[in-house]
Scaffold this active site. Structure first.
Site, PDB file in Angstrom:
ATOM      1  N   SER A  24       0.829  -1.215   0.000  1.00  0.00           N
ATOM      2  CA  SER A  24       0.000   0.000   0.000  1.00  0.00           C
ATOM      3  C   SER A  24       0.863   1.264   0.000  1.00  0.00           C
ATOM      4  CB  SER A  24      -0.978  -0.007   1.173  1.00  0.00           C
ATOM      5  OG  SER A  24      -0.301   0.150   2.398  1.00  0.00           O
ATOM      6  N   ASN A  25       2.030   1.214   0.632  1.00  0.00           N
ATOM      7  CA  ASN A  25       2.925   2.385   0.567  1.00  0.00           C
ATOM      8  C   ASN A  25       3.438   2.587  -0.857  1.00  0.00           C
ATOM      9  OD1 ASN A  25       3.529   3.799   3.220  1.00  0.00           O
ATOM     10  ND2 ASN A  25       3.603   1.646   3.830  1.00  0.00           N
ATOM     11  N   ARG A 110      13.055  -7.990   4.725  1.00  0.00           N
ATOM     12  CA  ARG A 110      14.316  -8.736   4.706  1.00  0.00           C
ATOM     13  C   ARG A 110      15.392  -7.871   5.320  1.00  0.00           C
ATOM     14  NH1 ARG A 110      14.812 -13.663   4.277  1.00  0.00           N
ATOM     15  NH2 ARG A 110      16.897 -13.465   3.383  1.00  0.00           N
ATOM     16  N   ILE A 111      16.242  -8.491   6.121  1.00  0.00           N
ATOM     17  CA  ILE A 111      17.407  -7.773   6.624  1.00  0.00           C
ATOM     18  C   ILE A 111      18.470  -7.800   5.535  1.00  0.00           C
ATOM     19  CG2 ILE A 111      19.271  -7.836   8.331  1.00  0.00           C
ATOM     20  CD1 ILE A 111      17.179  -8.858  10.340  1.00  0.00           C
ATOM     21  N   ASN A 126      13.842   3.780   3.957  1.00  0.00           N
ATOM     22  CA  ASN A 126      12.950   2.797   4.573  1.00  0.00           C
ATOM     23  C   ASN A 126      11.840   3.533   5.312  1.00  0.00           C
ATOM     24  OD1 ASN A 126      12.079   0.183   5.454  1.00  0.00           O
ATOM     25  ND2 ASN A 126      12.996   0.600   7.452  1.00  0.00           N
ATOM     26  N   HIS A 128       9.340   2.842   8.646  1.00  0.00           N
ATOM     27  CA  HIS A 128       9.230   1.954   9.809  1.00  0.00           C
ATOM     28  C   HIS A 128       8.065   2.423  10.676  1.00  0.00           C
ATOM     29  CE1 HIS A 128      10.545  -0.886  12.834  1.00  0.00           C
ATOM     30  NE2 HIS A 128      10.304   0.066  13.727  1.00  0.00           N
ATOM     31  N   THR A 160      21.040   2.737   7.076  1.00  0.00           N
ATOM     32  CA  THR A 160      22.465   2.543   7.340  1.00  0.00           C
ATOM     33  C   THR A 160      22.641   1.112   7.854  1.00  0.00           C
ATOM     34  OG1 THR A 160      22.221   3.323   9.603  1.00  0.00           O
ATOM     35  CG2 THR A 160      22.812   4.985   7.954  1.00  0.00           C
ATOM     36  N   ASP A 164      17.084  -0.246  11.321  1.00  0.00           N
ATOM     37  CA  ASP A 164      16.040   0.689  11.768  1.00  0.00           C
ATOM     38  C   ASP A 164      16.610   1.920  12.477  1.00  0.00           C
ATOM     39  OD1 ASP A 164      14.046  -0.850  10.620  1.00  0.00           O
ATOM     40  OD2 ASP A 164      13.648  -1.968  12.460  1.00  0.00           O
ATOM     41  N   GLU A 193       1.485   6.839   6.996  1.00  0.00           N
ATOM     42  CA  GLU A 193       2.592   6.361   6.148  1.00  0.00           C
ATOM     43  C   GLU A 193       2.371   6.797   4.705  1.00  0.00           C
ATOM     44  OE1 GLU A 193       3.816   2.267   6.613  1.00  0.00           O
ATOM     45  OE2 GLU A 193       3.066   2.191   8.662  1.00  0.00           O
TER      46      GLU A 193
HETATM   47  C1  GAR Z   1       4.026  -0.834   6.716  1.00  0.00           C
HETATM   48  O1  GAR Z   1       3.318  -0.585   7.885  1.00  0.00           O
HETATM   49  C2  GAR Z   1       5.504  -0.554   6.929  1.00  0.00           C
HETATM   50  O2  GAR Z   1       5.741   0.540   7.758  1.00  0.00           O
HETATM   51  C3  GAR Z   1       5.952  -1.825   7.573  1.00  0.00           C
HETATM   52  O3  GAR Z   1       5.282  -2.843   6.867  1.00  0.00           O
HETATM   53  C4  GAR Z   1       4.040  -2.336   6.384  1.00  0.00           C
HETATM   54  C5  GAR Z   1       3.947  -2.599   4.908  1.00  0.00           C
HETATM   55  O4  GAR Z   1       2.694  -2.246   4.421  1.00  0.00           O
HETATM   56  N1  GAR Z   1       7.372  -1.976   7.492  1.00  0.00           N
HETATM   57  C6  GAR Z   1       8.105  -2.563   8.436  1.00  0.00           C
HETATM   58  O5  GAR Z   1       7.627  -3.050   9.432  1.00  0.00           O
HETATM   59  C7  GAR Z   1       9.595  -2.591   8.162  1.00  0.00           C
HETATM   60  N2  GAR Z   1      10.326  -2.967   9.315  1.00  0.00           N
HETATM   61  P1  GAR Z   1       2.463  -2.117   2.845  1.00  0.00           P
HETATM   62  O6  GAR Z   1       3.027  -3.382   2.195  1.00  0.00           O
HETATM   63  O7  GAR Z   1       0.964  -2.065   2.709  1.00  0.00           O
HETATM   64  O8  GAR Z   1       3.158  -0.876   2.377  1.00  0.00           O
END
Ligand code: GAR
Length: 207
Positions: A24-25, A110-111, A126, A128, A160, A164, A193
């Site tokens: 969705s982002n 993924r890390i 990124n 978070h 970096t 996170d 977001e």
């Molecule tokens: C989002 O909430 C994003 O912030 C999180 O995963 C979701 C993805 O949603 N990311 C993390 O947790 C990264 N550590 P999306 O696939 O609908 O964009």
């Protein structure tokens, strides 16, 4: 490719978005880029969406939008390094002369290896779902509830080697309400977001 096509696309700033799930982002970034005419204003466009999961829902949206997609299933690689090497090869195809691609992690779970991160440092972003430096890692919303936080939120940051962490580009705050579940918080944060990630990218493109 037509000669005119080459001329138009030379020097394009390609954005490569990495996803693992719903995307969705990614969809929010694509929609804002189109609505605001990033290509016309800044010669920037979302050129590709890469997922480590073939089942990632976001791939459907990306394909419908005519965006190049690629799946690299991490389970088929012998090591984290081998996966990241293949990922780099896929990303670097979108470099343009004098314009390396911007790499946007959007729910990419993924890390990444230190080698990958240092290769893209400065052009690797990124999002978070917490107010970093609070709650790096997983289960951020439940942890915010467990800690009794009255507010939580979301952070866009440069990536970096420190997971996170990295310079913060944008944050948005949401309230934590008394009856909230982790799912309630996740939904409230996700709405923010979708607003701040496209804005943070647009800010970078204008620099
Ligand atoms: C989002 O909430 C994003 O912030 C999180 O995963 C979701 C993805 O949603 N990311 C993390 O947790 C990264 N550590 P999306 O696939 O609908 O964009």
């Amino acid at each position: 490719m037509e000669v005119v096509d080459v001329i138009i696309k030379a020097g394009m700033k390609n954005i490569v978005i990495l996803i693992s799930g719903g995307g969705s982002n990614m969809a929010a970034i694509v929609k804002v880029a189109r609505r605001e005419g990033w290509q016309e204003k800044w010669r920037a466009r979302v050129a590709a969406v890469i997922s480590n999961k073939a089942s990632a829902g976001g791939l459907v949206f990306a394909r419908e939008q005519g965006i190049a997609t690629e799946v690299l299933d991490h389970k088929t690689f012998a090591s984290r390094e081998a996966f990241d090497e293949a990922l780099s090869t896929a990303i670097d195809r979108f470099d343009e002369p004098g314009q390396p691609a911007l790499v946007v992690l959007a729910g990419f779970m993924r890390i990444l290896t230190p080698g990958f991160v240092s290769r893209y440092e400065g052009r690797l972003l990124n999002i978070h779902p917490s107010l970093l430096p609070a709650f790096p890692g997983l289960h951020t919303h439940q942890r915010a509830l467990d800690a009794g936080c009255k507010v939580t939120g979301v952070t866009v940051h440069q990536v970096t080697a420190d997971l996170d962490h990295g310079p913060i580009l944008a944050q948005a705050v949401v309230p934590v309400l008394a009856a909230d579940t982790a799912a309630d918080l996740a939904a409230r944060v996700l709405t923010q977001e979708h607003l701040i990630y496209p804005r943070a990218i647009a800010d970078l493109l204008q620099k």
